[in-house]
Design an enzyme around this catalytic site. Structure first.
Site, PDB file in Angstrom:
ATOM      1  N   SER A  34      -0.949   1.309   2.659  1.00 17.72           N
ATOM      2  CA  SER A  34      -1.082   2.761   2.746  1.00 17.72           C
ATOM      3  C   SER A  34      -2.276   3.221   3.567  1.00 17.72           C
ATOM      4  CB  SER A  34      -1.169   3.370   1.342  1.00 17.72           C
ATOM      5  OG  SER A  34      -2.386   3.015   0.718  1.00 17.72           O
ATOM      6  N   LYS A  40      -7.885   5.696  -1.019  1.00 15.52           N
ATOM      7  CA  LYS A  40      -7.363   6.645  -0.037  1.00 15.52           C
ATOM      8  C   LYS A  40      -8.533   7.328   0.666  1.00 15.52           C
ATOM      9  CE  LYS A  40      -3.132   6.176  -1.802  1.00 15.52           C
ATOM     10  NZ  LYS A  40      -2.047   5.449  -1.085  1.00 15.52           N
TER      11      LYS A  40
END
Length: 277
Positions: free
Chosen positions: A42, A119
């Site tokens: 990701s 993230k």
């Protein structure tokens, strides 16, 4: 002193040494740095599956989430930070708290599952965030992106979970070249990084998210392959992340391996050792 007594004394000293070492390691991991392996794609290309890094826990101060989780599925061990430090949970505050900056790459505790995620921080408290045609619109202004060629990797099973990369030029057979469009995105504070595109999909266009006070909005750099703040928690995403759920900032890759095990030395990526994030 008999040989038996010496032997028993040696065993006791060995046990004490192990206990002390574990206590020191626990304190080090709780207060200073936490090791973290990248399990998914990701955050490509900033972080690759198999990257190993230490998370700087001093960057944002301490909360219940600073306590380490010990999860070893094969041994049935699942000791969560909530189990150890849950008494400090609930007020969304931090001890010696420092404010994160837009663009930081942060490890945080998922608000529901309790698992660690990594993230990039995009939205601060009070911000309005939207995705329009794959671009971030921040407080009404489109965050600029500049084309930067393609990110290429070999189509192969990646990491311990044997993940297959998604490709913009797919389908690609095993051993083929998997490509994704790469753009350089620059936030209002000047932080720049690469983001990848695979395809036009629903998450490229969203409504407006207003970040609540004491919460943050996160996105993965591999935008079409990231369950992040665009997605509700009951849909596998993370939603808005409370301040107290931040664990620390990722600053540098220490080691990297593209194989299923770090023992497979032929899969080590020496060009990523000590690479700044």
């Amino acid at each position: 002193m008999t040989e038996k007594t010496k032997s028993e004394g040696g065993i006791v000293e060995t046990i004490k040494t192990i206990v002390y070492a574990l206590l020191i390691a626990g304190v080090f991991r709780t207060i200073f740095f936490q090791p973290f392996w990248i399990p998914s794609g990701s955050m490509k290309e900033t972080l690759l599956i198999g990257d190993f890094l230490f998370v700087n826990k001093m960057a944002y101060g301490y909360s219940y989430a600073s306590c380490p989780s010990v999860i070893i599925p094969r041994l049935g061990v699942d000791i969560d930070a909530q189990d150890i430090c849950g008494v400090f949970d609930g007020d969304n505050t931090r001890l010696f708290g420092g404010e994160p900056e837009r663009g930081d790459v942060i490890v945080f505790r998922h608000p529901v599952s309790g698992r660690d995620y990594i993230k990039r921080l995009i939205g601060l408290p009070g911000d309005k965030v939207q995705m329009v045609n794959g671009k971030v619109v921040l407080n009404g202004e489109t965050v600029p992106q500049e084309p930067d060629g393609a990110f290429r990797e070999v189509m192969a099973l990646q990491g311990g979970q044997s993940n297959r990369p998604r490709c913009e030029n797919g389908p690609v057979g095993m051993g083929g070249v998997c490509e994704k469009s790469r753009n350089i995105e620059t936030l209002p504070n000047g932080v720049s990084y690469s983001v990848l595109n695979i395809a036009q999909q629903q998450s490229d266009n969203t409504g407006i998210y207003t970040v609540p006070e004491g919460h943050y909005f996160f996105l993965g750099d591999n935008r079409d392959n990231s369950l992040d703040s665009r997605f509700a928690r009951n849909a596998g995403g993370v939603g808005f992340v409370p301040f107290e759920n931040l664990i620390g900032r990722a600053d540098r890759v220490m080691f990297s391996s593209s194989g299923k095990s770090m023992l497979f030395f032929w899969t080590w990526r020496s060009d990523r050792y000590f690479k700044a994030i």
